[in-house]
Scaffold this active site. Structure first.
Site, mmCIF file in Angstrom:
data_model
loop_
_atom_site.group_PDB
_atom_site.id
_atom_site.type_symbol
_atom_site.label_atom_id
_atom_site.label_comp_id
_atom_site.label_asym_id
_atom_site.label_seq_id
_atom_site.Cartn_x
_atom_site.Cartn_y
_atom_site.Cartn_z
ATOM 1 N N ASP A 189 0.832 -1.194 0.000
ATOM 2 C CA ASP A 189 0.000 0.000 0.000
ATOM 3 C C ASP A 189 0.872 1.252 0.000
ATOM 4 O O ASP A 189 1.880 1.316 0.715
ATOM 5 C CB ASP A 189 -0.867 -0.017 1.273
ATOM 6 C CG ASP A 189 -1.832 1.146 1.344
ATOM 7 O OD1 ASP A 189 -2.805 1.138 0.579
ATOM 8 O OD2 ASP A 189 -1.598 2.067 2.157
ATOM 9 N N GLU A 220 1.955 -0.385 -4.949
ATOM 10 C CA GLU A 220 0.921 0.573 -5.351
ATOM 11 C C GLU A 220 1.542 1.943 -5.565
ATOM 12 O O GLU A 220 1.881 2.641 -4.607
ATOM 13 C CB GLU A 220 -0.190 0.673 -4.295
ATOM 14 C CG GLU A 220 -1.378 1.457 -4.811
ATOM 15 C CD GLU A 220 -1.931 2.523 -3.866
ATOM 16 O OE1 GLU A 220 -2.951 3.144 -4.206
ATOM 17 O OE2 GLU A 220 -1.337 2.764 -2.788
HETATM 18 C C1 ARE Z 1 -9.406 8.095 6.064
HETATM 19 C C2 ARE Z 1 -10.275 9.323 5.871
HETATM 20 C C3 ARE Z 1 -9.426 10.589 5.883
HETATM 21 C C4 ARE Z 1 -8.617 10.667 7.174
HETATM 22 C C5 ARE Z 1 -7.774 9.400 7.295
HETATM 23 C C6 ARE Z 1 -6.972 9.346 8.585
HETATM 24 O O1 ARE Z 1 -10.962 9.195 4.606
HETATM 25 O O2 ARE Z 1 -10.300 11.705 5.804
HETATM 26 O O3 ARE Z 1 -7.754 11.792 7.133
HETATM 27 O O4 ARE Z 1 -8.646 8.253 7.253
HETATM 28 O O5 ARE Z 1 -7.802 9.310 9.705
HETATM 29 C C7 ARE Z 1 -7.880 4.609 2.397
HETATM 30 C C8 ARE Z 1 -8.972 5.614 2.049
HETATM 31 C C9 ARE Z 1 -8.776 6.924 2.783
HETATM 32 C C10 ARE Z 1 -8.635 6.667 4.274
HETATM 33 C C11 ARE Z 1 -7.404 5.795 4.443
HETATM 34 C C12 ARE Z 1 -7.069 5.472 5.899
HETATM 35 O O6 ARE Z 1 -8.966 5.856 0.644
HETATM 36 O O7 ARE Z 1 -9.940 7.728 2.547
HETATM 37 O O8 ARE Z 1 -8.504 7.916 4.963
HETATM 38 O O9 ARE Z 1 -7.651 4.535 3.788
HETATM 39 O O10 ARE Z 1 -8.127 4.856 6.529
HETATM 40 C C13 ARE Z 1 -3.234 8.644 -2.906
HETATM 41 C C14 ARE Z 1 -2.095 7.670 -2.580
HETATM 42 C C15 ARE Z 1 -2.505 6.216 -2.688
HETATM 43 C C16 ARE Z 1 -3.790 5.934 -1.898
HETATM 44 C C17 ARE Z 1 -4.855 6.885 -2.423
HETATM 45 C C18 ARE Z 1 -6.183 6.711 -1.709
HETATM 46 O O11 ARE Z 1 -0.990 7.941 -3.439
HETATM 47 O O12 ARE Z 1 -1.458 5.426 -2.155
HETATM 48 O O13 ARE Z 1 -4.423 8.261 -2.238
HETATM 49 N N1 ARE Z 1 -4.183 4.523 -1.985
HETATM 50 C C19 ARE Z 1 -3.884 3.588 -0.867
HETATM 51 C C20 ARE Z 1 -5.019 2.618 -0.598
HETATM 52 C C21 ARE Z 1 -6.192 3.333 0.007
HETATM 53 C C22 ARE Z 1 -5.810 3.860 1.387
HETATM 54 C C23 ARE Z 1 -4.414 4.327 1.461
HETATM 55 C C24 ARE Z 1 -3.540 4.240 0.410
HETATM 56 C C25 ARE Z 1 -3.905 4.745 2.769
HETATM 57 O O14 ARE Z 1 -5.314 1.880 -1.746
HETATM 58 O O15 ARE Z 1 -7.321 2.504 0.095
HETATM 59 O O16 ARE Z 1 -6.678 4.971 1.748
HETATM 60 O O17 ARE Z 1 -3.478 3.557 3.434
HETATM 61 C C26 ARE Z 1 -3.713 11.593 -7.295
HETATM 62 C C27 ARE Z 1 -2.323 11.099 -6.887
HETATM 63 C C28 ARE Z 1 -2.430 9.795 -6.118
HETATM 64 C C29 ARE Z 1 -3.389 9.942 -4.948
HETATM 65 C C30 ARE Z 1 -4.764 10.378 -5.493
HETATM 66 C C31 ARE Z 1 -5.820 10.523 -4.405
HETATM 67 O O18 ARE Z 1 -4.269 10.722 -8.263
HETATM 68 O O19 ARE Z 1 -1.548 10.887 -8.049
HETATM 69 O O20 ARE Z 1 -1.146 9.447 -5.635
HETATM 70 O O21 ARE Z 1 -3.505 8.660 -4.304
HETATM 71 O O22 ARE Z 1 -4.600 11.625 -6.176
HETATM 72 O O23 ARE Z 1 -5.530 11.546 -3.573
#
Ligand code: ARE
Ligand code: CA
Length: 461
Positions: A189, A220
């Site tokens: 992740d 990822e």
């Molecule tokens: C949640 C709440 C937040 C709060 C946080 C902490 O929604 O409001 O601040 O908790 O309390 C997932 C959810 C998030 C969640 C998080 C933790 O999607 O909403 O936050 O879990 O519970 C970027 C990253 C990429 C990431 C995506 C979502 O680069 O790595 O954002 N994907 C992975 C997973 C997700 C997960 C996380 C990471 C965190 O697959 O499921 O989040 O572990 C452009 C950029 C991208 C960016 C994208 C979105 O496209 O190029 O890099 O992706 O914008 O912002």
């Protein structure tokens, strides 16, 4: 390196998103093994936060509290049982691991394994991690700044410093434990938010699998162009997610002409032997990360076409998404009981799923195309035909694939296959195709819902 999935040459895995370990074990035995799947990507297996407001959102599992193996999907004993039962029927397990961060700021309490924590104090005694193991707080607000993306906090998640030797050792200990238990690899992740050299240092601390060979890695890294961080920085560390392919597959389904350029190296797409590909994932299907017009299970006909093309095409290592139903609430967790515990996956008499589980991986054009991909491994596309939203091609002299956007096709084509009678995989042999002595076959599609035909040498007859 780090690209061998250790599943006897099979070519596709399925992400059983939010499934419980006991249900995954059953699915390995009852379905995945019969269809030739290589293995399963599972939701994070380690201790995570518990949220009641909103109630048990899926993203709880992306906020680790410790590396104890007790999660919403089950206990460590259940995890081990599942890994072993899957292994027995030839399927491997790839664990989604969250290594970039721990739980988000502003939270404290107890995690799913009973460990206490306090994010604002950087206190995670279940590991233990303390303040010195984290980067100083700053929020990511500019993806144009690679330092910030790696060293600041992704949506307030307490950012671990993987440059720290103790942190590297704790992470490696966690991954080595999963290797000992029989896991074959990992989906990492938020790899984009960690320095490639730190990931490399952690990988170097890992054991070989008990049966030999390096663990499989899928990192990822959301790279859709226009940012300084690219997938290319991570290809020496394993496979890397290729999010541009989601966009390309969507464009292709809407106009088959676009399938001509489905893989566009001019666009910077990852070389095939390091591209981890999918039609959608658990984030972009609900618009949490990664843009573009994404096709999901909500439009089944298009989804079947996109998935079938992906499985037929000669690009990348495939991950099939398996979802649960959700509406406009993108936070909604998996189907649950009154106490917020995850519901069992119900399998209906006709092989479909119930109780809110979608099970795209059981849809015939997806499940049955896995055998196609396994059969044609190592071959290139040939005899390419793409006219009027009808596409067809062979894979070497091993398989032939055809698909018609409006549900109808009636054309005689060169298949490149040896003469004989072949079974259509999509309809489980209800349709047969005859290839004549010169390799030609009359390809007929008359199926509005599943407008696809595919057959392979050595398949059912
Ligand atoms: C949640 C709440 C937040 C709060 C946080 C902490 O929604 O409001 O601040 O908790 O309390 C997932 C959810 C998030 C969640 C998080 C933790 O999607 O909403 O936050 O879990 O519970 C970027 C990253 C990429 C990431 C995506 C979502 O680069 O790595 O954002 N994907 C992975 C997973 C997700 C997960 C996380 C990471 C965190 O697959 O499921 O989040 O572990 C452009 C950029 C991208 C960016 C994208 C979105 O496209 O190029 O890099 O992706 O914008 O912002
Ligand atoms: Ca980071």
């Amino acid at each position: 390196e780090y690209t061998d999935p250790h599943c006897d040459g099979k070519q596709a895995i399925v992400h059983l998103f939010e499934w419980k370990w006991s249900d995954i074990a059953n699915e390995c035995e009852q379905f995945l093994s019969q269809k030739g799947f290589c293995g399963v990507q599972i939701s994070p297996a380690n201790e995570h936060i518990i949220k009641t407001n909103p109630p048990a959102p899926w993203w709880e599992r992306y906020q680790p509290i410790s590396y104890k193996l007790d999660s919403r999907s089950g206990t460590e004993a259940e995890l081990v049982d599942m890994i072993q039962r899957c292994r027995k029927v030839g399927l491997r397990i790839y664990v989604d691991v969250v290594l970039n961060h721990m739980a988000g700021l502003g939270q404290s309490g107890v995690g799913t394994a009973g460990s206490s924590f306090n994010s604002d104090n950087y206190d995670f005694p279940g590991v233990p991690f303390t303040r010195e193991h984290f980067h100083k707080h700053c929020e990511i607000n500019n993806y144009g700044d690679a330092n910030q993306v790696r060293n600041c906090y992704l949506v307030a998640l307490t950012d671990l410093d993987q440059g720290n030797e103790y942190v590297r050792n704790k992470i490696a200990e966690f991954l080595n434990r999963l290797i000992d238990l029989g896991a074959a690899g990992f989906r990492v992740d938020a790899a984009k938010h960690m320095w490639p050299q730190d990931i490399q240092a952690i990988e170097q601390k890992l054991k070989d699998l008990p049966e030999g060979g390096r663990p499989f890695f899928a990192h990822e890294v959301i790279d859709q162009g226009g940012e300084p961080i690219t997938t290319g920085e991570y290809t020496s560390l394993g496979y890397v997610t290729e999010f541009r392919y989601c966009i390309k597959l969507g464009e292709g389904v809407h106009n088959f002409g676009n399938f001509d350029n489905a893989v566009d190296y001019g666009w910077g797409m990852t070389p095939s032997d390091h591209a981890f590909v999918f039609v959608d994932n658990h984030d972009n299907q609900r618009s949490h990360g990664g843009g573009g017009h994404i096709i999901t299970h909500k439009t089944p006909r298009d989804y079947k076409m996109a998935s079938a093309f992906m499985l037929a095409n000669d690009y990348g290592f495939v991950r099939i998404m398996s979802s649960y139903e959700f509406g406009s609430n993108t936070e909604q967790g998996p189907p649950h009981n009154g106490d917020l515990s995850t519901k069992d996956v119900r399998i209906n008499a006709d092989g479909s799923c119930g109780d809110g589980w979608v099970c795209e991986h059981r849809w015939a054009p997806i499940a049955n195309m896995v055998a196609f991909r396994n059969a044609v491994v190592g071959t290139n596309k040939g005899n390419y035909y793409n006219q009027n939203n009808q596409i067809a091609f062979s894979r070497g002299n091993k398989g032939f694939f055809a698909m018609a956007r409006d549900g109808h096709m009636d054309v005689t084509l060169q298949t490149g296959l040896p003469p004989g009678q072949y079974c259509d995989l999509i309809t489980d042999c209800a349709t047969k195709i005859t290839v004549d002595g010169s390799g030609m076959a009359h390809i007929v599609i008359n199926n509005n819902e599943e407008p696809i035909v595919a057959f392979i040498v050595g398949g059912p007859t």
